[in-house]
Design a protein around this motif. Structure first.
Motif, PDB file in Angstrom:
ATOM      1  N   ARG A 241      11.787  64.234  -7.770  1.00  0.00           N
ATOM      2  CA  ARG A 241      11.282  63.808  -9.078  1.00  0.00           C
ATOM      3  C   ARG A 241       9.858  64.323  -9.229  1.00  0.00           C
ATOM      4  O   ARG A 241       9.005  64.072  -8.377  1.00  0.00           O
ATOM      5  N   VAL A 242       9.600  65.061 -10.292  1.00  0.00           N
ATOM      6  CA  VAL A 242       8.259  65.566 -10.568  1.00  0.00           C
ATOM      7  C   VAL A 242       7.697  64.810 -11.766  1.00  0.00           C
ATOM      8  O   VAL A 242       8.239  64.876 -12.861  1.00  0.00           O
ATOM      9  N   GLU A 243       6.615  64.086 -11.533  1.00  0.00           N
ATOM     10  CA  GLU A 243       5.979  63.290 -12.589  1.00  0.00           C
ATOM     11  C   GLU A 243       4.732  64.024 -13.079  1.00  0.00           C
ATOM     12  O   GLU A 243       3.847  64.358 -12.286  1.00  0.00           O
ATOM     13  N   ARG A 244       4.673  64.279 -14.379  1.00  0.00           N
ATOM     14  CA  ARG A 244       3.514  64.944 -14.975  1.00  0.00           C
ATOM     15  C   ARG A 244       2.871  64.007 -15.985  1.00  0.00           C
ATOM     16  O   ARG A 244       3.543  63.449 -16.845  1.00  0.00           O
ATOM     17  N   THR A 245       1.560  63.857 -15.876  1.00  0.00           N
ATOM     18  CA  THR A 245       0.814  63.001 -16.789  1.00  0.00           C
ATOM     19  C   THR A 245      -0.400  63.757 -17.309  1.00  0.00           C
ATOM     20  O   THR A 245      -1.235  64.215 -16.526  1.00  0.00           O
ATOM     21  N   SER A 246      -0.495  63.903 -18.607  1.00  0.00           N
ATOM     22  CA  SER A 246      -1.623  64.614 -19.218  1.00  0.00           C
ATOM     23  C   SER A 246      -2.788  63.658 -19.454  1.00  0.00           C
ATOM     24  O   SER A 246      -2.607  62.495 -19.800  1.00  0.00           O
TER      25      SER A 246
END
Length: 275
Positions: A241-246
């Protein structure tokens, strides 16, 4: 105070210990929007006692998570960003009275619905590194000012169904071409050229049936071993799972292993189904 279990809380005073526990009707605690969540709040005490009422609060919220991994990323605005409320309900279970039984159960039931009049829908439960979506029930037995009021809480989980028409449309489009991939030493990232040259030569090719997958359906594909200079002892498929948060300064990215599956133990053939 004493904790008697994960979902029960015990308060001990001079009169008698009192404990609360919440028992949802489903062992999995998994619900979908518009379904009813029912169950019991159990109050236990060795002696009779008076109380000022039993109430239950149901909450669902999206919030930032501070952890060792997010140090230096969100602290600057963590205190100014309030959790986004998606469920916020208070339910009166019973008024003031006296409980004489050693164990008394109070039934409850409520629909899984977002805040009335709000513009925020329900989201899937999500426990991430930087962001979480959580739903929980808290019960509190109110007592007098000089007496401790026992309370307890438990989390439940929400699964939001994906529109079947959208899924069907995506699968129909993807099924025309599939998703092909190739794995070789030249395709491996984040290693030096010196280390790459030390890797035995190999070539794997494969196909993923779909890249947009329903979590309730199997993940399918094929893996073909074209050649390998060394004997292969096993092949494992890793789901990450790759979590990206801007945020203002850029994007935070965190990869977490979800599952690791061995699909081959020693290679005797050159074709494998993944699913």
């Amino acid at each position: 105070p004493k904790f008697s279990s994960e979902n029960s809380y015990s308060v001990e005073n001079m009169a008698a210990p009192i404990s609360l526990s919440i028992e949802p009707d489903r062992f999995s605690k998994i619900y979908k929007p518009n379904e009813n969540l029912s169950g019991f709040i159990t109050v236990c005490s060795r002696k009779a006692f008076k109380h000022n009422g039993l109430e239950m609060i149901v909450k669902g919220e999206v919030k930032l998570e501070l952890s060792a991994r997010s140090v230096g990323i969100f602290e600057s605005f963590y205190s100014t960003v309030k959790p986004l409320k998606i469920i916020d309900r208070k339910i009166k279970i019973c008024g003031e009275g006296e409980i004489r039984d050693k164990e008394r159960k109070f039934a409850f039931e409520f629909p899984i619905l977002p805040i009335s009049g709000g513009n925020v829908p329900l989201f899937d439960t999500y426990h991430g590194v930087y962001i979480s979506v959580k739903y929980f029930i808290r019960a509190k037995l109110k007592r007098g000012m000089l007496q401790s009021s026992p309370e307890t809480s438990t989390e439940f989980y929400v699964e939001v169904p994906t529109d079947k028409k959208i899924i069907k449309s995506i699968k129909k489009e993807e099924s025309k071409r599939g998703v092909n991939f190739t794995i070789s030493p030249a395709k491996i990232r984040n290693i030096t050229s010196r280390l790459r040259n030390r890797i035995p030569n190999f070539l794997f090719e494969g196909n993923l049936t779909f890249i947009n997958c329903n979590i309730d359906e199997p993940f399918k594909g094929e893996l073909v071993i074209r050649h390998s200079e060394r004997k292969i002892k096993s092949i494992e498929l890793q789901l990450v799972r790759v979590e990206r948060t801007s945020y203002a300064e850029g994007e935070a990215r965190e990869a977490t292993e979800v599952q690791n599956i061995q699909i081959a133990d020693g290679v005797h053939h050159d074709f494998y189904n993944v699913g």
